[in-house]
Scaffold this motif. Structure first.
Motif, PDB file in Angstrom:
ATOM      1  N   ALA A   1       1.085  11.028  -5.066  1.00  0.00           N
ATOM      2  CA  ALA A   1       1.159   9.639  -5.738  1.00  0.00           C
ATOM      3  C   ALA A   1       0.378   8.598  -4.631  1.00  0.00           C
ATOM      4  O   ALA A   1       0.364   8.753  -3.331  1.00  0.00           O
ATOM      5  CB  ALA A   1       2.413   9.112  -5.614  1.00  0.00           C
ATOM      6  N   ILE A   2      -0.670   7.834  -5.306  1.00  0.00           N
ATOM      7  CA  ILE A   2      -1.394   6.698  -4.441  1.00  0.00           C
ATOM      8  C   ILE A   2      -1.274   5.540  -4.775  1.00  0.00           C
ATOM      9  O   ILE A   2      -0.817   5.274  -5.946  1.00  0.00           O
ATOM     10  CB  ILE A   2      -2.825   7.491  -4.377  1.00  0.00           C
ATOM     11  N   CYS A   3      -1.067   4.612  -3.935  1.00  0.00           N
ATOM     12  CA  CYS A   3      -1.079   3.239  -4.076  1.00  0.00           C
ATOM     13  C   CYS A   3       0.086   2.646  -4.756  1.00  0.00           C
ATOM     14  O   CYS A   3       1.381   2.861  -3.918  1.00  0.00           O
ATOM     15  CB  CYS A   3      -2.389   2.676  -4.974  1.00  0.00           C
ATOM     16  N   HIS A   4       0.194   2.098  -5.920  1.00  0.00           N
ATOM     17  CA  HIS A   4       1.384   1.520  -6.622  1.00  0.00           C
ATOM     18  C   HIS A   4       2.201   2.712  -7.140  1.00  0.00           C
ATOM     19  O   HIS A   4       3.161   2.568  -7.720  1.00  0.00           O
ATOM     20  CB  HIS A   4       1.257   0.360  -7.475  1.00  0.00           C
TER      21      HIS A   4
ATOM     22  N   LEU B   1       1.381  17.673  -9.921  1.00  0.00           N
ATOM     23  CA  LEU B   1       1.320  16.283 -10.731  1.00  0.00           C
ATOM     24  C   LEU B   1       0.590  15.306  -9.888  1.00  0.00           C
ATOM     25  O   LEU B   1       1.115  15.427  -8.631  1.00  0.00           O
ATOM     26  CB  LEU B   1       2.841  15.919 -11.311  1.00  0.00           C
ATOM     27  N   VAL B   2      -0.262  14.459 -10.399  1.00  0.00           N
ATOM     28  CA  VAL B   2      -1.124  13.483  -9.557  1.00  0.00           C
ATOM     29  C   VAL B   2      -0.632  12.108 -10.424  1.00  0.00           C
ATOM     30  O   VAL B   2      -0.825  12.154 -11.636  1.00  0.00           O
ATOM     31  CB  VAL B   2      -2.417  13.753  -9.427  1.00  0.00           C
ATOM     32  N   LEU B   3      -0.359  11.329  -9.595  1.00  0.00           N
ATOM     33  CA  LEU B   3       0.240  10.031 -10.090  1.00  0.00           C
ATOM     34  C   LEU B   3      -0.828   8.861  -9.293  1.00  0.00           C
ATOM     35  O   LEU B   3      -0.663   8.433  -8.374  1.00  0.00           O
ATOM     36  CB  LEU B   3       1.567   9.566  -9.786  1.00  0.00           C
ATOM     37  N   PRO B   4      -2.010   8.634 -10.207  1.00  0.00           N
ATOM     38  CA  PRO B   4      -2.821   7.673  -9.647  1.00  0.00           C
ATOM     39  C   PRO B   4      -2.218   6.151  -9.812  1.00  0.00           C
ATOM     40  O   PRO B   4      -1.176   5.944 -10.488  1.00  0.00           O
ATOM     41  CB  PRO B   4      -3.935   7.556 -10.789  1.00  0.00           C
ATOM     42  N   GLY B   5      -2.657   5.189  -8.992  1.00  0.00           N
ATOM     43  CA  GLY B   5      -2.139   4.036  -8.941  1.00  0.00           C
ATOM     44  C   GLY B   5      -2.634   2.883 -10.050  1.00  0.00           C
ATOM     45  O   GLY B   5      -3.064   3.014 -11.046  1.00  0.00           O
ATOM     46  N   GLY B   6      -3.168   1.597  -9.188  1.00  0.00           N
ATOM     47  CA  GLY B   6      -2.989   0.489  -9.888  1.00  0.00           C
ATOM     48  C   GLY B   6      -1.738  -0.230 -10.257  1.00  0.00           C
ATOM     49  O   GLY B   6      -0.880   0.624 -10.130  1.00  0.00           O
ATOM     50  N   VAL B   7      -1.818  -1.376 -10.509  1.00  0.00           N
ATOM     51  CA  VAL B   7      -0.424  -1.994 -10.416  1.00  0.00           C
ATOM     52  C   VAL B   7       0.087  -1.988 -11.938  1.00  0.00           C
ATOM     53  O   VAL B   7       1.533  -1.567 -11.847  1.00  0.00           O
ATOM     54  CB  VAL B   7      -0.709  -3.711 -10.001  1.00  0.00           C
TER      55      VAL B   7
END
Length: 176
Positions: free
Chosen positions: A104-107, A70-76
């Motif tokens: 998971a990256i960023c937010h 599973l990949v969870l991209p960020g962005g707020v």
């Protein structure tokens, strides 16, 4: 391998979707876009609208057993919306409970907090999440990429500038 990219209908940071997607694809794996609603998702380049992307599967139809990671991209806005969706949180929790790779990256770690899977795990994120992660029992560090191998492998990075290290770590963990 099939890799789920989970995101809300809008608010994902485009480069945090497209660059890991390309890295996974270039390594010979099959990425699939999973979202809370069908149709297309709206990506953003920081605060400006970016491209739209076709959803392959909705979160209520998806099962962790169908995927290898599973990949969870960020962005707020993206993880903020995901952590309010019971099906999305349940899917993230299931990936972790079944020992699958989660990146998971960023937010994006906000969604991991909601799934209650960060306690005693070492990870990084966008700096404003440090207190949230520590309050959830995580061991936060300001590093480009962290790979924490436990009951499930967790790969985290702080921001778009860390994407090369993030992508490289994800591909290595996938065995490529």
């Amino acid at each position: 391998m099939r890799i789920a990219f989970l995101m809300a209908p809008e608010g994902v940071e485009q480069v945090e979707l497209t660059e890991p997607w390309k890295a996974v694809q270039d390594a010979g794996h099959t990425p699939r876009l999973v979202s809370t609603t069908a149709g297309r998702i709206q990506a953003f380049n920081h605060l400006d609208k970016g491209d739209t992307f076709q959803v392959d599967q909705t979160v209520d139809e998806a099962a962790a057993e169908e995927y290898d990671a599973l990949v969870l991209p960020g962005g707020v806005a993206n993880p903020d919306a995901l952590r309010l969706d019971d099906d999305a949180v349940r899917l993230v929790k299931t990936f972790c409970e079944t020992g699958k790779l989660v990146a998971a990256i960023c937010h994006a770690p906000w969604t991991l907090i909601e799934a209650d899977v960060v306690r005693d795990r070492r990870l990084t994120s966008w700096p404003s999440l440090e207190t949230d992660l520590r309050n959830a029992g995580a061991h936060w560090a300001d590093e480009e990429v962290i790979v924490d191998e436990g009951t499930y492998t967790l790969v985290t990075s702080r921001k778009p500038d860390d994407l090369k290290a993030f992508n490289d770590a994800v591909v290595v963990q996938l065995g490529g």
